[in-house]
Design an enzyme around this catalytic site. Structure first.
Site, short mmCIF file in Angstrom:
data_model
loop_
_atom_site.label_atom_id
_atom_site.label_comp_id
_atom_site.label_asym_id
_atom_site.label_seq_id
_atom_site.Cartn_x
_atom_site.Cartn_y
_atom_site.Cartn_z
N HIS A 98 -24.86 36.13 22.09
CA HIS A 98 -25.89 37.04 22.61
C HIS A 98 -26.74 36.29 23.64
O HIS A 98 -27.45 35.35 23.30
CB HIS A 98 -26.77 37.56 21.47
CG HIS A 98 -27.75 38.61 21.92
ND1 HIS A 98 -28.44 39.40 21.03
CD2 HIS A 98 -28.16 39.01 23.13
CE1 HIS A 98 -29.23 40.22 21.69
NE2 HIS A 98 -29.08 40.00 22.97
N HIS A 141 -21.65 29.91 38.04
CA HIS A 141 -20.22 29.66 38.17
C HIS A 141 -19.65 28.79 37.05
O HIS A 141 -20.32 27.92 36.50
CB HIS A 141 -19.92 28.98 39.52
CG HIS A 141 -20.57 27.64 39.64
ND1 HIS A 141 -19.96 26.47 39.22
CD2 HIS A 141 -21.79 27.27 40.12
CE1 HIS A 141 -20.76 25.45 39.45
NE2 HIS A 141 -21.88 25.91 39.98
N GLY A 197 -27.15 44.61 17.77
CA GLY A 197 -27.57 43.36 18.39
C GLY A 197 -27.41 42.14 17.51
O GLY A 197 -27.11 41.06 18.01
N ASP A 215 -23.88 55.78 12.34
CA ASP A 215 -25.00 54.93 11.92
C ASP A 215 -25.19 55.07 10.42
O ASP A 215 -25.09 56.18 9.87
CB ASP A 215 -26.29 55.32 12.66
CG ASP A 215 -27.34 54.23 12.58
OD1 ASP A 215 -27.54 53.54 13.60
OD2 ASP A 215 -27.94 54.04 11.50
N HIS A 262 -30.32 48.66 20.36
CA HIS A 262 -29.22 48.13 21.16
C HIS A 262 -28.15 49.20 21.39
O HIS A 262 -27.60 49.33 22.49
CB HIS A 262 -28.61 46.91 20.48
CG HIS A 262 -27.45 46.32 21.22
ND1 HIS A 262 -27.57 45.80 22.49
CD2 HIS A 262 -26.14 46.22 20.88
CE1 HIS A 262 -26.38 45.37 22.90
NE2 HIS A 262 -25.50 45.62 21.95
N SER A 276 -29.44 52.70 16.99
CA SER A 276 -30.82 52.24 17.20
C SER A 276 -30.96 51.57 18.57
O SER A 276 -30.20 51.89 19.47
CB SER A 276 -31.22 51.30 16.05
OG SER A 276 -31.22 52.00 14.82
#
Length: 206
Positions: free
Chosen positions: A144, A135, A68, A34, A13, A11
């Protein structure tokens, strides 16, 4: 390195993950697994089975989790690790990665991302479109970072946290494991407990 890539999740993502993999041009073939059996093809690539079929491909394919949702991605990722799967790192060719940056396997770095020097990103993370990580950041496993997130220098984000689209984290901030930071929120103080945080500056709502 194996010359076949199998992506679990066809799907939204998963499609972006496949697009990165195609642009990296490292694999002779790419396909999906899937659990929605109605999906037969995605991004022009075949869906060759469900996630339960991963066992039959584990010897011949590198395998990437293209999901995701942090909880689901963690569950499948840990299963793959237990099985001894070969899990690649995917970095879009248009991402900018600084010197002395360490990125874990199973992480997807998308187009337009900038990761500045001396940052460490854990395994199984999503560093989404156009986000910037400055940094000396330390990003835990399975985090995420949504599109357009900006992290200043020396930020630490705990395992499994999710930073919503367009959120901003000031420098020298620590965010606990398992946090959700809402879209457009601004974090200017440490978050020491798991929970849901929204607003400018953020406040805990759950």
């Amino acid at each position: 390195m194996k010359n076949k890539l199998l992506i679990i999740g066809a799907s939204g993502h998963g499609k972006v993950v496949a697009d990165i993999a195609l642009k990296m041009n490292k694999w002779q073939s790419i396909a999906f697994l899937d659990d929605d059996k109605s999906i037969k093809i995605s991004m022009g690539l075949d869906v060759i089975g469900t996630s339960d079929d991963v066992f039959t491909h584990i010897e011949e394919c590198e395998i990437f989790v293209g999901i995701g949702n942090n909880t689901t991605r963690q569950r499948i990722y840990e299963r793959l690790e237990t099985l001894g799967a070969s899990i690649p790192l995917l970095i879009h060719p248009d991402a900018v990665i600084g010197s002395h940056v360490d990125i874990g396997i199973g992480t997807a770095v998308m187009a337009g991302v900038i990761v500045n020097c001396c940052t460490k990103i854990g395994k199984g993370c999503i560093v989404n479109t156009g986000s910037t990580i400055d940094h000396d950041n330390v990003i835990g496993d399975l985090v995420h970072i949504s599109p357009g997130v900006h992290l200043a220098g020396t930020v630490k984000v705990g395992q499994g946290s999710w930073l919503g689209i367009g959120s901003v984290v000031s420098n020298n901030i620590k965010i606990s494991n398992g946090c959700k930071v809402g879209a457009g929120s601004v974090v200017v103080k440490d978050i020491t407990e798991p929970g849901v945080y929204v607003g400018v500056p953020v406040r805990r709502v759950k």
